[in-house]
Design a protein around this motif. Structure first.
Motif, short mmCIF file in Angstrom:
data_model
loop_
_atom_site.label_atom_id
_atom_site.label_comp_id
_atom_site.label_asym_id
_atom_site.label_seq_id
_atom_site.Cartn_x
_atom_site.Cartn_y
_atom_site.Cartn_z
N ILE A 43 0.84 -1.20 0.00
CA ILE A 43 0.00 0.00 0.00
C ILE A 43 0.88 1.25 0.00
O ILE A 43 1.93 1.28 0.63
N HIS A 44 0.42 2.28 -0.68
CA HIS A 44 1.17 3.53 -0.81
C HIS A 44 1.67 4.03 0.56
O HIS A 44 0.92 4.01 1.55
N PRO A 45 2.93 4.48 0.65
CA PRO A 45 3.49 4.90 1.94
C PRO A 45 2.76 6.07 2.60
O PRO A 45 2.82 6.22 3.83
N LYS A 46 2.05 6.87 1.84
CA LYS A 46 1.35 8.02 2.42
C LYS A 46 -0.15 7.76 2.62
O LYS A 46 -0.90 8.68 2.96
N SER A 47 -0.58 6.52 2.47
CA SER A 47 -2.01 6.21 2.60
C SER A 47 -2.41 6.13 4.07
O SER A 47 -1.59 5.88 4.97
N GLU A 48 -3.70 6.34 4.33
CA GLU A 48 -4.26 6.25 5.68
C GLU A 48 -4.59 4.80 6.00
O GLU A 48 -4.73 3.95 5.11
N ASN A 49 -4.76 4.51 7.30
CA ASN A 49 -5.07 3.14 7.71
C ASN A 49 -6.39 2.64 7.14
O ASN A 49 -6.54 1.45 6.82
N TRP A 50 -7.38 3.55 7.01
CA TRP A 50 -8.68 3.13 6.46
C TRP A 50 -8.54 2.61 5.04
O TRP A 50 -9.27 1.70 4.61
N TYR A 51 -7.56 3.17 4.31
CA TYR A 51 -7.37 2.76 2.92
C TYR A 51 -6.81 1.34 2.86
O TYR A 51 -7.26 0.52 2.04
N LYS A 52 -5.86 1.03 3.73
CA LYS A 52 -5.33 -0.33 3.77
C LYS A 52 -6.44 -1.32 4.12
O LYS A 52 -6.56 -2.37 3.49
N VAL B 287 -0.78 -11.54 0.47
CA VAL B 287 -0.21 -10.78 1.57
C VAL B 287 -0.29 -9.30 1.20
O VAL B 287 0.15 -8.90 0.12
N ILE B 288 -0.90 -8.50 2.08
CA ILE B 288 -1.03 -7.06 1.82
C ILE B 288 -0.34 -6.31 2.95
O ILE B 288 -0.67 -6.49 4.12
N GLU B 289 0.63 -5.48 2.59
CA GLU B 289 1.41 -4.77 3.59
C GLU B 289 1.46 -3.28 3.29
O GLU B 289 1.33 -2.87 2.15
N LYS B 290 1.64 -2.50 4.33
CA LYS B 290 1.90 -1.07 4.15
C LYS B 290 3.33 -0.92 3.67
O LYS B 290 4.20 -1.69 4.06
N SER B 291 3.56 0.04 2.84
CA SER B 291 4.90 0.27 2.30
C SER B 291 5.96 0.33 3.39
O SER B 291 5.77 0.94 4.44
N ASP B 292 7.11 -0.30 3.12
CA ASP B 292 8.24 -0.26 4.06
C ASP B 292 8.80 1.15 4.20
O ASP B 292 9.50 1.46 5.16
N LEU B 293 8.49 2.02 3.25
CA LEU B 293 8.99 3.40 3.31
C LEU B 293 8.31 4.21 4.40
O LEU B 293 8.74 5.30 4.73
#
Length: 233
Positions: free
Chosen positions: A197-206, A221-227
């Motif tokens: 998921i984009h590093p600047k996205s909100e938790n609701w978006y994930k 597997v869906i993860e928030k960006s490591d950045l």
């Protein structure tokens, strides 16, 4: 279907990681249709796509002096070749997020070269080839034209940051009229290893992405960006 072409350069390791950065609407279209969009080669922003370097063009011009159809054939071929672009990198790329996602609701598909090859086996109408892009000086260096796909696997050195792998297909034999591109069938479970998921996205978006993917019957597997990992100090 994926076809191996020994003339086309490709990393030897099938586990080489590749990425595709895209927005949510294109991602959902991929999942719903189970088809990968491939763009017509002359529709890319780079006007040099599918063209030749200056030394090669001069040679083709000489060959075309008594056979004008030869040059005309190469020019028209750009309308009949379609491309899907992927980025080689062991890790995420901040630059790719910036360039290929318009806002904070972008996604990145992580895959491998081996997965791409396997995913394309379900397509029966079009032949696909996978190759690594070569970056050269178009004023000085030569692009071979003894293979139809070579003009589509070379780019100018200014694009070297893209580190591009391309799925390429020639549909000229099928007599199709292509507007912007076409879609090819893919096995989604082979194609996608992870989603970031984009590093600047909100938790609701994930949470939304996880829910949508689950409702469509997938369990990537869906993860928030490591950045966007937590700062330790």
């Amino acid at each position: 279907m994926y076809i191996n072409n020994p003339n086309i350069k490709l990393p030897n390791d099938p586990n080489t990681i590749v990425w595709k950065y895209l927005d949510l609407s294109k991602f959902l279209d991929l999942l719903l249709s189970q088809q990968l969009f491939m763009s017509r080669s002359d529709k890319f922003e780079d006007q040099y796509e599918g063209t030749f370097s200056e030394p090669t063009y001069e040679e083709i011009k000489k060959l075309s002096e008594h056979n004008p159809e030869f040059l005309k054939y190469y020019k028209s071929q750009r309308e009949k070749v379609v491309v899907s672009s992927w980025h080689i990198n062991e890790y995420e790329s901040f630059a790719m997020w910036q360039i290929f996602t318009q806002n904070s609701e972008g996604l990145a598909i992580q895959s491998t070269i081996g997965r791409l090859q396997k995913a394309l086996e379900v397509e029966q109408n079009y032949k696909q080839y996978i190759g690594e892009v070569n970056y050269i000086d178009y004023k000085k260096e030569y692009i071979p034209f003894d293979d139809l796909f070579f003009p589509f696997l070379f780019k100018r050195k200014s694009f070297q940051y893209e580190r591009e792998i391309r799925i390429v297909s020639d549909v000229s034999e099928l007599g199709l009229q292509i507007d912007n591109g076409l879609k090819v069938h893919v096995n989604i479970n082979h194609l996608i290893e992870k989603i970031y998921i984009h590093p600047k996205s909100e938790n609701w978006y994930k949470k939304l992405v996880i829910e949508l993917v689950s409702k469509l019957g997938y369990d990537f597997v869906i993860e928030k960006s490591d950045l966007e990992s937590d700062i330790l100090i």
